[in-house]
Scaffold this motif. Structure first.
Motif, PDB file in Angstrom:
ATOM      1  N   THR A  19      -7.231   6.643  -4.163  1.00  0.00           N
ATOM      2  CA  THR A  19      -6.177   7.135  -3.285  1.00  0.00           C
ATOM      3  C   THR A  19      -6.638   7.167  -1.830  1.00  0.00           C
ATOM      4  N   GLY A  64      -5.189   4.860   1.106  1.00  0.00           N
ATOM      5  CA  GLY A  64      -4.695   5.565   2.290  1.00  0.00           C
ATOM      6  C   GLY A  64      -5.328   5.047   3.573  1.00  0.00           C
ATOM      7  N   THR A  66       0.823  -1.213   0.000  1.00  0.00           N
ATOM      8  CA  THR A  66       0.000   0.000   0.000  1.00  0.00           C
ATOM      9  C   THR A  66       0.855   1.261   0.000  1.00  0.00           C
ATOM     10  N   LEU A  69       0.362   3.971  -2.808  1.00  0.00           N
ATOM     11  CA  LEU A  69       0.005   5.318  -2.392  1.00  0.00           C
ATOM     12  C   LEU A  69       0.943   6.355  -3.008  1.00  0.00           C
ATOM     13  N   TRP A 107      -3.757   1.750   4.327  1.00  0.00           N
ATOM     14  CA  TRP A 107      -2.410   2.002   4.840  1.00  0.00           C
ATOM     15  C   TRP A 107      -2.464   2.423   6.307  1.00  0.00           C
TER      16      TRP A 107
END
Length: 76
Positions: A56, A60, A12, A16, A63
């Motif tokens: 995105t 995120g 990730t 990202l 993540w």
């Protein structure tokens, strides 16, 4: 569990970085290399940009979840 979260975190993180670089910016960025500069001069947000924003944000959040999960697992 820690190894799995670490692998997901690495994947990730790379995704990202790539997704952030693909976003349209004032200076151009990598999005202009893939034809984003032409479509961005036509006006508002396109469907592709909205989907890129959503992807995105989703990556995120994954993540961030991995960071918190690893922090809690390694704290024990």
């Amino acid at each position: 569990m820690t190894v799995g979260l670490s692998i997901v975190l690495i994947i990730t993180s790379v995704l990202l970085m790539l997704l952030v670089l693909l976003h349209r910016a004032k200076g151009g960025g990598l999005s202009s290399l893939f034809g984003g500069g032409v479509s961005s001069s036509l006006g508002g947000s396109s469907v592709v940009e909205k989907n890129l924003d959503r992807l995105t944000i989703m990556i995120g959040l994954i993540w961030l979840t991995c960071i918190i999960g690893l922090g809690l697992l390694l704290k024990e």
